[in-house]
Design a protein around this motif. Structure first.
Motif, short mmCIF file in Angstrom:
data_model
loop_
_atom_site.label_atom_id
_atom_site.label_comp_id
_atom_site.label_asym_id
_atom_site.label_seq_id
_atom_site.Cartn_x
_atom_site.Cartn_y
_atom_site.Cartn_z
N VAL A 4 0.85 -1.18 0.00
CA VAL A 4 0.00 0.00 0.00
C VAL A 4 0.89 1.23 0.00
CG1 VAL A 4 -1.82 1.24 1.22
CG2 VAL A 4 -1.75 -1.25 1.33
N CYS A 64 1.95 4.74 0.88
CA CYS A 64 1.65 5.71 1.94
C CYS A 64 2.72 6.78 1.88
CB CYS A 64 1.64 5.04 3.31
SG CYS A 64 0.35 3.82 3.51
N GLN A 74 4.43 0.45 2.48
CA GLN A 74 4.23 -0.40 3.65
C GLN A 74 3.59 -1.70 3.20
OE1 GLN A 74 1.86 1.88 6.35
NE2 GLN A 74 3.51 3.31 6.79
N VAL A 125 1.57 -5.47 4.24
CA VAL A 125 0.76 -6.22 5.17
C VAL A 125 1.04 -7.68 4.89
CG1 VAL A 125 -1.59 -6.73 5.93
CG2 VAL A 125 -1.04 -4.45 5.09
N ILE A 147 -9.43 -1.73 2.03
CA ILE A 147 -8.17 -2.28 2.53
C ILE A 147 -7.11 -1.19 2.55
CG2 ILE A 147 -6.29 -3.91 2.06
CD1 ILE A 147 -8.82 -5.23 3.24
N ASN A 148 -7.02 -0.40 1.49
CA ASN A 148 -6.03 0.68 1.45
C ASN A 148 -6.28 1.71 2.55
OD1 ASN A 148 -4.53 -0.35 -0.65
ND2 ASN A 148 -5.64 0.79 -2.23
N ARG A 192 -5.36 0.14 5.91
CA ARG A 192 -3.90 0.01 6.03
C ARG A 192 -3.26 1.37 6.33
NH1 ARG A 192 -0.23 -1.15 8.37
NH2 ARG A 192 1.79 -1.47 7.45
N ASN A 242 -3.36 2.07 9.82
CA ASN A 242 -2.70 1.04 10.63
C ASN A 242 -3.70 0.18 11.41
OD1 ASN A 242 0.02 1.61 9.91
ND2 ASN A 242 -0.10 3.44 11.19
N LYS A 243 -4.81 -0.17 10.78
CA LYS A 243 -5.85 -0.97 11.43
C LYS A 243 -5.74 -2.47 11.10
CE LYS A 243 -8.17 2.54 13.18
NZ LYS A 243 -7.87 2.91 14.53
N ILE A 244 -4.90 -2.83 10.14
CA ILE A 244 -4.80 -4.24 9.72
C ILE A 244 -3.54 -4.87 10.29
CG2 ILE A 244 -4.61 -5.82 7.77
CD1 ILE A 244 -6.22 -3.85 6.12
N TYR A 275 -3.35 -9.75 6.55
CA TYR A 275 -4.24 -9.75 5.39
C TYR A 275 -3.92 -10.97 4.53
CZ TYR A 275 -5.75 -8.76 0.61
OH TYR A 275 -6.31 -8.86 -0.63
N ILE A 320 -8.97 -10.40 6.98
CA ILE A 320 -8.05 -9.50 7.67
C ILE A 320 -8.10 -9.80 9.17
CG2 ILE A 320 -8.17 -7.66 5.96
CD1 ILE A 320 -10.07 -6.14 7.84
#
Length: 172
Positions: free
Chosen positions: A4, A6, A11, A13, A63-64, A67, A70-72, A75, A120
């Motif tokens: 993803v 950022c 970053q 997952v 999902i993006n 991410r 920072n919640k995931i 995945y 997730i």
């Protein structure tokens, strides 16, 4: 692995489950539980896998967004091998057990249907925020909490009060 963008950093997952939180499944084949989606589509004379317009875009956007917040924690895409393969691969990657709770009904299609989607893992404290993002992207009806990790290194599958499987991760 899902990358993803950022800012200037990329970053990642991973699929590795950690001993925290809960796992959430998102199935884009809403209302379907096709066992071999692509093969079934060809047998039925359909030339392409049909999804509700925008659904895959909505999943990627959700999902993006999660991410970026920072919640995931982990995945994994969900398709070949269904929920069973997805969750086992996540458990193997994280070297930890998982406990699943299946909804009432036939367990076989619930575990092995190959509808497009993702699993997730999130912190429980982020449950409401994560579901708010999923609602924003129209994924609420495609989403359910399916369980979480366990420290006993077992894959446990429950359906109500019935234990369908309780097997050591490393024996699988």
């Amino acid at each position: 692995m899902l990358g993803v963008a950022c800012g200037l950093a990329l970053q990642f997952v991973t699929a590795a489950v950690v001993l925290a939180g809960e796992q959430i499944s998102m199935s884009l084949g809403i209302g379907f539980a096709r066992m071999d989606s692509v093969a079934e589509a060809f047998r039925a004379g359909v030339k392409a896998y049909v999804l509700k317009e925008g659904t895959l875009d909505d999943l990627v956007a959700a999902i993006n967004e999660l991410r970026a917040q920072n919640k995931i924690l982990a995945y994994h895409d969900r398709s070949d091998g269904g929920l069973w393969a997805t969750v086992c691969e996540m458990a193997f990657a994280g070297h930890t057990g998982v406990s699943l709770e299946l909804p009432p009904g036939d367990a076989f299609p619930a575990l092995f249907n190959e509808e497009l989607g993702a699993v997730i893992q999130i912190h429980r404290r982020d449950h409401e925020a994560v579901f708010a993002v999923l609602r924003t992207h129209g994924l609420e009806s495609a989403t359910s909490v399916i369980g979480g990790p366990n420290a006993s290194h077992t894959v446990r599958i429950m359906q109500g009060a019935s234990s369908l499987l309780d097997e050591n991760l490393f024996a699988l």
